[in-house]
Each structure stands twice: as C-alpha cells, then as structure tokens.
Design a protein around this motif. Structure first.
Motif, PDB file in Angstrom:
ATOM      1  N   HIS A  66       0.820  -1.207   0.000  1.00 39.17           N
ATOM      2  CA  HIS A  66       0.000   0.000   0.000  1.00 39.17           C
ATOM      3  C   HIS A  66       0.854   1.257   0.000  1.00 39.17           C
ATOM      4  N   TRP A  67       0.165   2.351  -0.241  1.00 43.20           N
ATOM      5  CA  TRP A  67       0.762   3.655  -0.479  1.00 43.20           C
ATOM      6  C   TRP A  67       1.662   3.581  -1.721  1.00 43.20           C
ATOM      7  N   ALA A  68       1.068   3.020  -2.769  1.00 41.26           N
ATOM      8  CA  ALA A  68       1.757   2.922  -4.053  1.00 41.26           C
ATOM      9  C   ALA A  68       1.838   4.300  -4.708  1.00 41.26           C
ATOM     10  N   THR A  69       2.802   4.478  -5.596  1.00 41.15           N
ATOM     11  CA  THR A  69       2.941   5.727  -6.322  1.00 41.15           C
ATOM     12  C   THR A  69       1.737   5.948  -7.232  1.00 41.15           C
ATOM     13  N   VAL A  70       1.161   7.141  -7.162  1.00 39.38           N
ATOM     14  CA  VAL A  70       0.021   7.493  -8.011  1.00 39.38           C
ATOM     15  C   VAL A  70       0.510   8.266  -9.232  1.00 39.38           C
ATOM     16  N   SER A  71       1.301   9.302  -8.981  1.00 43.43           N
ATOM     17  CA  SER A  71       1.917  10.057 -10.079  1.00 43.43           C
ATOM     18  C   SER A  71       3.063  10.886  -9.517  1.00 43.43           C
ATOM     19  N   GLY A  72       4.140  10.979 -10.282  1.00 45.52           N
ATOM     20  CA  GLY A  72       5.282  11.748  -9.821  1.00 45.52           C
ATOM     21  C   GLY A  72       5.784  11.253  -8.475  1.00 45.52           C
ATOM     22  N   ALA A  73       5.883  12.176  -7.520  1.00 48.15           N
ATOM     23  CA  ALA A  73       6.357  11.825  -6.182  1.00 48.15           C
ATOM     24  C   ALA A  73       5.213  11.483  -5.235  1.00 48.15           C
ATOM     25  N   CYS A  74       3.976  11.539  -5.713  1.00 48.41           N
ATOM     26  CA  CYS A  74       2.799  11.381  -4.850  1.00 48.41           C
ATOM     27  C   CYS A  74       2.348   9.926  -4.753  1.00 48.41           C
ATOM     28  N   ASN A  75       2.198   9.448  -3.517  1.00 50.73           N
ATOM     29  CA  ASN A  75       1.668   8.106  -3.319  1.00 50.73           C
ATOM     30  C   ASN A  75       0.194   8.174  -2.908  1.00 50.73           C
ATOM     31  N   THR A  76      -0.381   7.030  -2.620  1.00 52.55           N
ATOM     32  CA  THR A  76      -1.815   6.966  -2.327  1.00 52.55           C
ATOM     33  C   THR A  76      -2.177   7.768  -1.088  1.00 52.55           C
ATOM     34  N   GLU A  78      -0.698  10.361   0.267  1.00 50.54           N
ATOM     35  CA  GLU A  78      -0.601  11.793   0.008  1.00 50.54           C
ATOM     36  C   GLU A  78      -1.729  12.277  -0.905  1.00 50.54           C
ATOM     37  N   THR A  79      -2.132  11.414  -1.824  1.00 53.65           N
ATOM     38  CA  THR A  79      -3.237  11.764  -2.722  1.00 53.65           C
ATOM     39  C   THR A  79      -4.546  11.899  -1.952  1.00 53.65           C
ATOM     40  N   VAL A  80      -4.799  10.999  -1.002  1.00 58.60           N
ATOM     41  CA  VAL A  80      -6.033  11.072  -0.209  1.00 58.60           C
ATOM     42  C   VAL A  80      -5.991  12.261   0.736  1.00 58.60           C
ATOM     43  N   LEU A  81      -4.838  12.544   1.317  1.00 56.14           N
ATOM     44  CA  LEU A  81      -4.717  13.720   2.184  1.00 56.14           C
ATOM     45  C   LEU A  81      -5.101  14.988   1.413  1.00 56.14           C
ATOM     46  N   LYS A  82      -4.622  15.087   0.181  1.00 54.57           N
ATOM     47  CA  LYS A  82      -4.943  16.269  -0.617  1.00 54.57           C
ATOM     48  C   LYS A  82      -6.403  16.278  -1.018  1.00 54.57           C
ATOM     49  N   ARG A  83      -6.950  15.123  -1.362  1.00 52.54           N
ATOM     50  CA  ARG A  83      -8.356  15.024  -1.767  1.00 52.54           C
ATOM     51  C   ARG A  83      -9.304  15.373  -0.630  1.00 52.54           C
ATOM     52  N   ASP A  84      -9.004  14.891   0.565  1.00 55.23           N
ATOM     53  CA  ASP A  84      -9.936  15.029   1.687  1.00 55.23           C
ATOM     54  C   ASP A  84      -9.710  16.286   2.524  1.00 55.23           C
ATOM     55  N   GLY A  85      -8.662  17.035   2.263  1.00 50.23           N
ATOM     56  CA  GLY A  85      -8.394  18.238   3.031  1.00 50.23           C
ATOM     57  C   GLY A  85      -8.823  19.499   2.307  1.00 50.23           C
ATOM     58  N   VAL A  86      -8.645  20.606   2.977  1.00 49.34           N
ATOM     59  CA  VAL A  86      -8.953  21.932   2.418  1.00 49.34           C
ATOM     60  C   VAL A  86      -7.676  22.764   2.459  1.00 49.34           C
ATOM     61  N   ASN A  87      -7.402  23.471   1.357  1.00 48.00           N
ATOM     62  CA  ASN A  87      -6.221  24.334   1.262  1.00 48.00           C
ATOM     63  C   ASN A  87      -4.931  23.577   1.592  1.00 48.00           C
ATOM     64  N   VAL A  88      -4.832  22.368   1.073  1.00 44.97           N
ATOM     65  CA  VAL A  88      -3.655  21.546   1.344  1.00 44.97           C
ATOM     66  C   VAL A  88      -2.483  22.015   0.482  1.00 44.97           C
ATOM     67  N   ASP A 117      -4.804   9.837   9.821  1.00 46.99           N
ATOM     68  CA  ASP A 117      -4.500   8.552   9.190  1.00 46.99           C
ATOM     69  C   ASP A 117      -5.374   8.386   7.967  1.00 46.99           C
ATOM     70  N   ILE A 118      -4.921   7.579   7.017  1.00 44.86           N
ATOM     71  CA  ILE A 118      -5.770   7.169   5.907  1.00 44.86           C
ATOM     72  C   ILE A 118      -6.312   5.788   6.255  1.00 44.86           C
ATOM     73  N   ASP A 119      -7.598   5.737   6.537  1.00 40.93           N
ATOM     74  CA  ASP A 119      -8.239   4.487   6.928  1.00 40.93           C
ATOM     75  C   ASP A 119      -8.609   3.657   5.711  1.00 40.93           C
ATOM     76  N   ILE A 153     -10.113   6.873   3.329  1.00 42.90           N
ATOM     77  CA  ILE A 153     -10.646   8.124   3.844  1.00 42.90           C
ATOM     78  C   ILE A 153      -9.736   8.658   4.944  1.00 42.90           C
ATOM     79  N   ALA A 154      -9.557   9.973   4.986  1.00 43.88           N
ATOM     80  CA  ALA A 154      -8.711  10.620   5.988  1.00 43.88           C
ATOM     81  C   ALA A 154      -9.502  10.818   7.287  1.00 43.88           C
ATOM     82  N   VAL A 155      -8.963  10.286   8.392  1.00 45.29           N
ATOM     83  CA  VAL A 155      -9.644  10.369   9.692  1.00 45.29           C
ATOM     84  C   VAL A 155      -8.624  10.603  10.806  1.00 45.29           C
ATOM     85  N   THR A 156      -9.112  10.954  11.971  1.00 41.40           N
ATOM     86  CA  THR A 156      -8.256  11.143  13.139  1.00 41.40           C
ATOM     87  C   THR A 156      -7.451   9.877  13.411  1.00 41.40           C
TER      88      THR A 156
END
Length: 212
Positions: A66-76, A78-88, A117-119, A153-156
């Motif tokens: 898990h946490w495979a590369t999605v594109s460039g330097a971004c893994n899974t 980091e991609t979910v953190l950006k997707r689920d956050g605001v002003n990341v 965490d990414i659950d 999903i990004a959670v506490t």
C-alpha cells in the motif's frame, strides 16, 4: 500517548473548533467517491455472500502493498490527504505541509497531516479473512490503494487505531450520525471486491443502513 501530548492535541482541537465557528478556517468533511444511495446499498448488501469469517493465519500487511505511487512523487496516502483536506499545500516530495482535515468518524478537525491517518474502510486483515487470502498480490495491492471507490478516507489517527481490523459488528464510528454513510461505504467496498460478510456483520450493516 503521553498526558502532555493529549493535552496539546485537545488544545489544538478546541482552537480549531473556535476558528471554524468564526469562519476563519474553511473545512470540509472527507467524502470518498462512489458512495451509493441507500436503496443501492441495501441491494448490494442483500447480494453479498454470507460466510463464517475465515482465519487470519498467514496474514501480513506486506501482502497488501500500500501507499503505491500514483503520479510523480505522490503516493496513495498523500493523494487522499490532498483530496480530503482543504487548502492543502505540499512540498516538492508531495508531503502535506499545511491544510485542514475534518474527520467524519469523530467530527474532529486537524491542521497537521501527522494527526490524520488514511483508513482502509474495510481493513486489510478483514479483507484477508473474507476472501482476499486467495487473491494475487497484484489484486491485493489494487485493493489497498483503491482510489476509485470509498475504501480510503482521511480520519483522526487515534480513532483509526481504535478501529483496528474490526468489522461493523465490533466497531462503529464514534459519531452515530455517520453510521449510515459508513455502512454504505463498507457495503460498496465488499460488493465491488467480491468479499463475504459474516452474519453478525451483515446484521450490523442492516441496522446502520436503517438509520439512513
């Protein structure tokens, strides 16, 4: 976690709550793609094979790369953190350096990615016990990094840790108002990936969907 750390995190939570109330820190609840409607979720739940939960023998997280590369330097993650956050904001290595994350499991908001965490909605060990032990490693990797459905999903962080590998008969999000959505997500993932449910798990999901 030390008393000092717990106090610091509580203070952060209270400060963020106050800022949110004043509209100073925009936030949005994490919302993975592919969450079905209630009638669809009920239909998908009815179609799941019911079987006694299998053994954990042979299980290892390493069997689900898990946490495979999605594109460039971004893994899974980091991609979910950006997707689920605001002003990341991310650095050149794609690590989140700032942003705001609202955890739908407990209603807490965070401004540090380290508190999030990414659950895996259906935990990797739970998937193993309900059919994934027969999969190829490639299929398990696809499951562990699935961005197309509501599996990540990004959670506490400590809420995710309290969940562990439990199914909905054993653990539910602290916020009961989220039970409906959580059950829809869980059911969709098991339906999409052809995983089984045990009888107690199915009953819990039916009850949770009854709150929708």
């Amino acid at each position: 976690m030390s008393t000092v750390n717990r106090t610091a995190r509580l203070s952060t939570r209270l400060l963020l709550a106050g800022a949110l109330a004043l509209g100073l820190a925009p936030t949005a609840q994490a919302a993975p793609p592919g969450i079905p409607g209630t009638s669809t979720a009920l239909s998908e739940l009815a179609g799941l094979a019911v079987a006694a939960e299998g053994t954990s023998s042979g299980y290892s997280r390493e069997l689900f790369p898990h946490w495979a590369t999605v594109s460039g330097a971004c893994n899974t993650r980091e991609t979910v953190l950006k997707r689920d956050g605001v002003n990341v904001v991310t650095d050149s290595a794609c690590a989140a350096t700032s942003g705001t994350w609202a955890s739908p499991y407990d209603g807490a908001s965070w401004s540090a990615a380290s508190d999030v965490d990414i659950d895996h909605v259906v935990p990797l060990a739970e998937a193993w016990r309900s059919g994934a032990r027969t999969w190829t490693t490639a299929r398990r990797q696809s499951f562990a990094n699935d961005l197309s459905g509501p599996q990540l999903i990004a959670v506490t962080d400590n809420v995710n840790q309290s969940k562990g590998d439990k199914d909905p008969a054993q653990w539910k999000p602290p916020l009961s108002s989220y039970w409906c959505t959580y059950a829809k997500m869980w059911t969709r993932v098991k339906h999409t990936w052809g995983l089984t449910v045990d009888s107690a798990e199915k009953s819990a999901l039916q009850t949770m969907l009854g709150r929708c």
